[in-house]
Design an enzyme around this catalytic site. Sequence first.
Site, PDB file in Angstrom:
ATOM      1  N   CYS A   7     -53.433  74.224  86.775  1.00 57.94           N
ATOM      2  CA  CYS A   7     -52.461  73.252  87.041  1.00 57.94           C
ATOM      3  C   CYS A   7     -53.134  72.061  88.038  1.00 57.94           C
ATOM      4  O   CYS A   7     -53.345  72.276  89.066  1.00 57.94           O
ATOM      5  CB  CYS A   7     -51.211  73.564  87.597  1.00 57.94           C
ATOM      6  SG  CYS A   7     -50.023  72.399  87.988  1.00 57.94           S
ATOM      7  N   GLY A   8     -53.313  70.792  87.216  1.00 62.42           N
ATOM      8  CA  GLY A   8     -53.843  69.732  88.040  1.00 62.42           C
ATOM      9  C   GLY A   8     -52.742  68.786  88.241  1.00 62.42           C
ATOM     10  O   GLY A   8     -51.540  68.740  87.820  1.00 62.42           O
ATOM     11  N   ASN A   9     -52.771  67.613  88.942  1.00 63.67           N
ATOM     12  CA  ASN A   9     -51.990  66.831  89.671  1.00 63.67           C
ATOM     13  C   ASN A   9     -51.387  65.845  88.210  1.00 63.67           C
ATOM     14  O   ASN A   9     -50.424  65.212  88.157  1.00 63.67           O
ATOM     15  CB  ASN A   9     -52.618  65.670  90.499  1.00 63.67           C
ATOM     16  CG  ASN A   9     -52.563  66.345  91.842  1.00 63.67           C
ATOM     17  OD1 ASN A   9     -51.180  66.552  92.561  1.00 63.67           O
ATOM     18  ND2 ASN A   9     -53.592  66.883  92.492  1.00 63.67           N
ATOM     19  N   GLY A 107     -59.013  72.936  97.615  1.00 66.77           N
ATOM     20  CA  GLY A 107     -58.239  72.926  96.269  1.00 66.77           C
ATOM     21  C   GLY A 107     -58.711  73.962  95.410  1.00 66.77           C
ATOM     22  O   GLY A 107     -59.698  74.343  95.330  1.00 66.77           O
ATOM     23  N   PRO A 108     -57.794  74.937  95.081  1.00 64.55           N
ATOM     24  CA  PRO A 108     -58.049  75.985  94.292  1.00 64.55           C
ATOM     25  C   PRO A 108     -58.859  75.715  92.922  1.00 64.55           C
ATOM     26  O   PRO A 108     -59.673  76.310  92.502  1.00 64.55           O
ATOM     27  CB  PRO A 108     -56.682  76.463  93.831  1.00 64.55           C
ATOM     28  CG  PRO A 108     -55.762  75.628  93.938  1.00 64.55           C
ATOM     29  CD  PRO A 108     -56.281  74.628  94.991  1.00 64.55           C
ATOM     30  N   ASP A 109     -58.907  74.312  92.447  1.00 69.08           N
ATOM     31  CA  ASP A 109     -59.473  74.027  91.049  1.00 69.08           C
ATOM     32  C   ASP A 109     -61.101  74.152  91.556  1.00 69.08           C
ATOM     33  O   ASP A 109     -61.953  74.436  90.772  1.00 69.08           O
ATOM     34  CB  ASP A 109     -59.160  72.669  90.904  1.00 69.08           C
ATOM     35  CG  ASP A 109     -59.027  71.754  91.895  1.00 69.08           C
ATOM     36  OD1 ASP A 109     -58.728  72.004  93.035  1.00 69.08           O
ATOM     37  OD2 ASP A 109     -59.705  70.333  91.352  1.00 69.08           O
ATOM     38  N   ARG A 110     -61.306  73.740  92.661  1.00 67.87           N
ATOM     39  CA  ARG A 110     -62.630  73.439  93.410  1.00 67.87           C
ATOM     40  C   ARG A 110     -63.377  74.851  93.625  1.00 67.87           C
ATOM     41  O   ARG A 110     -64.451  75.118  93.038  1.00 67.87           O
ATOM     42  CB  ARG A 110     -62.842  72.827  94.683  1.00 67.87           C
ATOM     43  CG  ARG A 110     -61.911  71.418  94.425  1.00 67.87           C
ATOM     44  CD  ARG A 110     -62.228  70.604  95.617  1.00 67.87           C
ATOM     45  NE  ARG A 110     -63.385  69.860  95.864  1.00 67.87           N
ATOM     46  CZ  ARG A 110     -63.737  69.305  96.889  1.00 67.87           C
ATOM     47  NH1 ARG A 110     -62.953  69.321  98.142  1.00 67.87           N
ATOM     48  NH2 ARG A 110     -65.092  68.769  96.826  1.00 67.87           N
ATOM     49  N   ASP A 129     -65.900  67.196  88.569  1.00 65.81           N
ATOM     50  CA  ASP A 129     -64.823  67.294  87.828  1.00 65.81           C
ATOM     51  C   ASP A 129     -63.935  65.918  87.760  1.00 65.81           C
ATOM     52  O   ASP A 129     -63.525  65.652  88.807  1.00 65.81           O
ATOM     53  CB  ASP A 129     -63.907  68.529  88.446  1.00 65.81           C
ATOM     54  CG  ASP A 129     -62.815  68.969  87.550  1.00 65.81           C
ATOM     55  OD1 ASP A 129     -62.049  69.915  87.907  1.00 65.81           O
ATOM     56  OD2 ASP A 129     -62.409  67.980  86.783  1.00 65.81           O
ATOM     57  N   THR A 184     -61.160  39.145  80.204  1.00 63.61           N
ATOM     58  CA  THR A 184     -60.415  40.010  81.537  1.00 63.61           C
ATOM     59  C   THR A 184     -60.788  41.503  81.249  1.00 63.61           C
ATOM     60  O   THR A 184     -61.212  42.327  81.918  1.00 63.61           O
ATOM     61  CB  THR A 184     -59.173  39.504  81.494  1.00 63.61           C
ATOM     62  OG1 THR A 184     -58.935  38.223  81.827  1.00 63.61           O
ATOM     63  CG2 THR A 184     -58.351  40.412  82.885  1.00 63.61           C
TER      64      THR A 184
HETATM   65  N1  LIG Z   1     -60.807  62.272  77.036  1.00 64.61           N
HETATM   66  C1  LIG Z   1     -60.312  61.488  77.810  1.00 64.61           C
HETATM   67  N2  LIG Z   1     -60.161  60.222  77.829  1.00 64.61           N
HETATM   68  C2  LIG Z   1     -59.492  59.450  78.669  1.00 64.61           C
HETATM   69  N3  LIG Z   1     -58.783  59.791  79.612  1.00 64.61           N
HETATM   70  C3  LIG Z   1     -58.642  61.148  79.705  1.00 64.61           C
HETATM   71  C4  LIG Z   1     -59.302  62.185  78.998  1.00 64.61           C
HETATM   72  N4  LIG Z   1     -59.091  63.352  79.401  1.00 64.61           N
HETATM   73  C5  LIG Z   1     -58.341  63.277  80.225  1.00 64.61           C
HETATM   74  N5  LIG Z   1     -58.251  61.958  80.510  1.00 64.61           N
HETATM   75  C6  LIG Z   1     -57.259  61.281  81.518  1.00 64.61           C
HETATM   76  O1  LIG Z   1     -57.881  61.767  82.840  1.00 64.61           O
HETATM   77  C7  LIG Z   1     -57.133  61.921  83.966  1.00 64.61           C
HETATM   78  C8  LIG Z   1     -57.260  63.223  84.318  1.00 64.61           C
HETATM   79  O2  LIG Z   1     -56.729  64.218  83.622  1.00 64.61           O
HETATM   80  P1  LIG Z   1     -57.071  65.725  83.762  1.00 64.61           P
HETATM   81  O3  LIG Z   1     -58.326  66.146  83.933  1.00 64.61           O
HETATM   82  O4  LIG Z   1     -55.886  66.497  83.163  1.00 64.61           O
HETATM   83  O5  LIG Z   1     -56.394  65.841  85.416  1.00 64.61           O
HETATM   84  P2  LIG Z   1     -55.997  67.080  86.279  1.00 64.61           P
HETATM   85  O6  LIG Z   1     -56.913  67.845  86.059  1.00 64.61           O
HETATM   86  O7  LIG Z   1     -56.228  66.209  87.437  1.00 64.61           O
HETATM   87  O8  LIG Z   1     -54.358  67.107  86.026  1.00 64.61           O
HETATM   88  C9  LIG Z   1     -55.629  62.013  83.456  1.00 64.61           C
HETATM   89  O9  LIG Z   1     -55.228  60.417  83.575  1.00 64.61           O
HETATM   90  C10 LIG Z   1     -55.835  61.989  81.825  1.00 64.61           C
HETATM   91  O10 LIG Z   1     -55.143  61.566  80.945  1.00 64.61           O
HETATM   92  C1  LIG Z   2     -58.770  66.959  95.111  1.00 62.39           C
HETATM   93  C2  LIG Z   2     -57.921  67.656  94.281  1.00 62.39           C
HETATM   94  C3  LIG Z   2     -56.654  66.803  94.386  1.00 62.39           C
HETATM   95  C4  LIG Z   2     -58.142  67.606  92.763  1.00 62.39           C
HETATM   96  O1  LIG Z   2     -57.187  67.994  92.215  1.00 62.39           O
HETATM   97  P1  LIG Z   2     -56.891  67.473  90.276  1.00 62.39           P
HETATM   98  O2  LIG Z   2     -57.640  65.966  90.448  1.00 62.39           O
HETATM   99  O3  LIG Z   2     -57.442  68.429  89.564  1.00 62.39           O
HETATM  100  O4  LIG Z   2     -55.626  67.312  90.445  1.00 62.39           O
HETATM  101  C5  LIG Z   2     -57.487  69.281  94.648  1.00 62.39           C
HETATM  102  O5  LIG Z   2     -58.834  69.791  94.602  1.00 62.39           O
HETATM  103  C6  LIG Z   2     -57.031  69.118  95.980  1.00 62.39           C
HETATM  104  O6  LIG Z   2     -55.782  68.892  96.028  1.00 62.39           O
HETATM  105  N1  LIG Z   2     -57.712  69.406  97.084  1.00 62.39           N
HETATM  106  C7  LIG Z   2     -57.314  69.927  98.393  1.00 62.39           C
HETATM  107  C8  LIG Z   2     -58.232  69.301  99.416  1.00 62.39           C
HETATM  108  C9  LIG Z   2     -59.734  69.798  99.549  1.00 62.39           C
HETATM  109  O7  LIG Z   2     -59.897  70.235  98.322  1.00 62.39           O
HETATM  110  O8  LIG Z   2     -60.329  69.743 100.306  1.00 62.39           O
HETATM  111  K   LIG Z   3     -59.768  69.480  88.742  1.00 56.81           K
END
Ligand SMILES: Nc1ncnc2c1ncn2[C@@H]1O[C@H](COP(=O)(O)OP(=O)(O)O)[C@@H](O)[C@H]1O
Ligand SMILES: CC(C)(COP(=O)(O)O)[C@@H](O)C(=O)NCCC(=O)O
Ligand SMILES: [K+]
EC number: 2.7.1.33
Length: 259
Positions: A7-9, A107-110, A129, A184
């Site tokens: 689950c990302g933001n 961050g758990p994703d990291r 990432d 632009t």
């Molecule tokens: N292939 C892509 N082309 C353009 N935008 C993308 C693509 N993949 C993801 N995004 C956009 O990049 C941002 C990060 O998406 P995502 O990786 O799902 O974020 P998170 O893991 O933080 O939830 C979002 O705005 C998403 O819509």
């Molecule tokens: C930096 C992040 C927001 C990235 O998360 P994502 O973009 O995947 O939503 C996430 O790794 C986070 O909440 N980190 C906590 C602070 C830290 O990692 O130091």
């Molecule tokens: K991430």
Amino acid sequence: MLLAIDCGNTNTVFSVWDGEKFLCTLRTSTEHQRTADQYYVWLSTLLAHHRIPMDIDAVIVSSTVPRVVFNLRVLSDRYFNCRPLVVGKPECALPRQPRVDEGTQVGPDRLVNAAGAYDRYGGDLIVVDFGTATTFDVVAEDGAYVGGVIAPGVNLSLQALHEAAAALPHVDVTKPQQVIGTNTVACMQSGVFWGYVGLVRGICDRIKGEYERPMKIISTGGLAPLFQQGDTLFDHFDEFLTIHGLRIIHDHNQTLETT
Ligand SMILES: Nc1ncnc2c1ncn2[C@@H]1O[C@H](COP(=O)(O)OP(=O)(O)O)[C@@H](O)[C@H]1O
Ligand SMILES: CC(C)(COP(=O)(O)O)[C@@H](O)C(=O)NCCC(=O)O
Ligand SMILES: [K+]
């Protein structure tokens, strides 16, 4: 079968594994009000579409949004009759403990990226990432997460520019024809595309300068392939790195339970 949830933001990615066999990945937007019942309706419909049976008996969750964890726990308990492993919580063991400042909530994703990348590519890595934020996760020789860099995400930057400047429209990120924009939209696309190529190149070069050993750069996230067109920034692009890391952490915890 294992349900691994990243689950990302911005988005939440569900993936289903049968042991080491990867079956499918499904993506939904991250909404903290979404209920367990809503997740189940969505998930069961799509798994049926992919002809994947719903015999999930284990769940692991990585969430950068604490508020969604409750309903994912309810989904796991109510529909799969199991308690989910939640990365970053005490009950979820990691293959290697992070080495960062005391009390830092990484961050758990990291942590998951570090586990997945080490399993696939060994140590001495930078994982880039491209998410809501762009993270640079440094993985030591032994596979421990040892820190990194957090930069504003690509689309976040574009959106902020559009909202802050009256005359600037919303644009999608793409590789521009040339650096010098003659309208632009082309100017904005050049700014974000080449700006990020420079950001990634510059930060990785500085990390390599500070780190005593040679490093490999692994990228993940939907935007990574786009920026690789601008410069040979990455040694590998791994689309499924985070969910692979979730499976690795799940298997690590299974091993602990059986020993
Ligand atoms: N292939 C892509 N082309 C353009 N935008 C993308 C693509 N993949 C993801 N995004 C956009 O990049 C941002 C990060 O998406 P995502 O990786 O799902 O974020 P998170 O893991 O933080 O939830 C979002 O705005 C998403 O819509
Ligand atoms: C930096 C992040 C927001 C990235 O998360 P994502 O973009 O995947 O939503 C996430 O790794 C986070 O909440 N980190 C906590 C602070 C830290 O990692 O130091
Ligand atoms: K991430």
